[in-house]
Design a protein around this motif. Structure first.
Motif, mmCIF file in Angstrom:
data_model
loop_
_atom_site.group_PDB
_atom_site.id
_atom_site.type_symbol
_atom_site.label_atom_id
_atom_site.label_comp_id
_atom_site.label_asym_id
_atom_site.label_seq_id
_atom_site.Cartn_x
_atom_site.Cartn_y
_atom_site.Cartn_z
ATOM 1 N N GLN A 66 -8.496 -2.052 -2.653
ATOM 2 C CA GLN A 66 -9.435 -1.289 -3.470
ATOM 3 C C GLN A 66 -8.886 0.086 -3.813
ATOM 4 N N ARG A 67 -7.947 0.579 -2.974
ATOM 5 C CA ARG A 67 -7.401 1.923 -3.163
ATOM 6 C C ARG A 67 -5.999 1.971 -2.569
ATOM 7 N N ARG A 68 -5.301 3.071 -2.789
ATOM 8 C CA ARG A 68 -4.002 3.299 -2.153
ATOM 9 C C ARG A 68 -4.279 3.996 -0.822
ATOM 10 N N GLY A 69 -4.397 3.203 0.209
ATOM 11 C CA GLY A 69 -4.723 3.727 1.521
ATOM 12 C C GLY A 69 -3.480 3.975 2.354
ATOM 13 N N PRO A 70 -3.666 4.180 3.652
ATOM 14 C CA PRO A 70 -2.534 4.405 4.544
ATOM 15 C C PRO A 70 -1.660 3.153 4.662
ATOM 16 N N ALA A 71 -0.427 3.330 5.111
ATOM 17 C CA ALA A 71 0.541 2.234 5.181
ATOM 18 C C ALA A 71 0.051 1.038 6.007
ATOM 19 N N PRO A 72 -0.547 1.241 7.177
ATOM 20 C CA PRO A 72 -1.013 0.062 7.935
ATOM 21 C C PRO A 72 -2.055 -0.761 7.164
ATOM 22 N N GLU A 73 -2.897 -0.088 6.424
ATOM 23 C CA GLU A 73 -3.903 -0.780 5.607
ATOM 24 C C GLU A 73 -3.228 -1.533 4.457
ATOM 25 N N ALA A 74 -2.218 -0.926 3.867
ATOM 26 C CA ALA A 74 -1.503 -1.553 2.746
ATOM 27 C C ALA A 74 -0.757 -2.803 3.195
ATOM 28 N N ARG A 75 -0.185 -2.782 4.400
ATOM 29 C CA ARG A 75 0.583 -3.934 4.896
ATOM 30 C C ARG A 75 -0.288 -5.166 5.106
ATOM 31 N N LEU A 76 -1.576 -4.998 5.244
ATOM 32 C CA LEU A 76 -2.484 -6.137 5.412
ATOM 33 C C LEU A 76 -2.711 -6.900 4.114
#
Length: 83
Positions: A66-76
């Motif tokens: 939904q957004r450009r979040g932190p790296a751990p969130e992006a890796r999911l």
């Protein structure tokens, strides 16, 4: 979701402008077909191949962020696939 926005949100590229340049130059493939324009769609289950940091990265889309979040969130949102 647009391919340029997806690559930016999952933190594979620093900006959408860089993502757009990769796509326009013909380096990005979605499900084996060359992405023609930055507005091409990516869906859950799509496989994206692109050159990054002297190697070809192949990733499978697991979810659309939904957004450009932190790296751990992006890796999911994706998983690496061996080329």
């Amino acid at each position: 979701m647009r391919i340029d926005r997806y690559l930016h949100c999952i933190r594979l590229v620093k900006s959408r402008t860089i993502a757009q340049a990769l796509i326009v130059e013909g380096y990005v493939r979605i499900d084996g077909k060359r992405a023609e324009k930055p507005s091409d769609s990516v869906r859950v289950g799509s496989v994206i191949a692109l050159p990054l940091r002297d190697r070809v990265r192949v990733i499978k889309v697991l979810s659309l962020p939904q957004r450009r979040g932190p790296a751990p969130e992006a890796r999911l949102c994706y998983e690496e696939v061996e080329p």
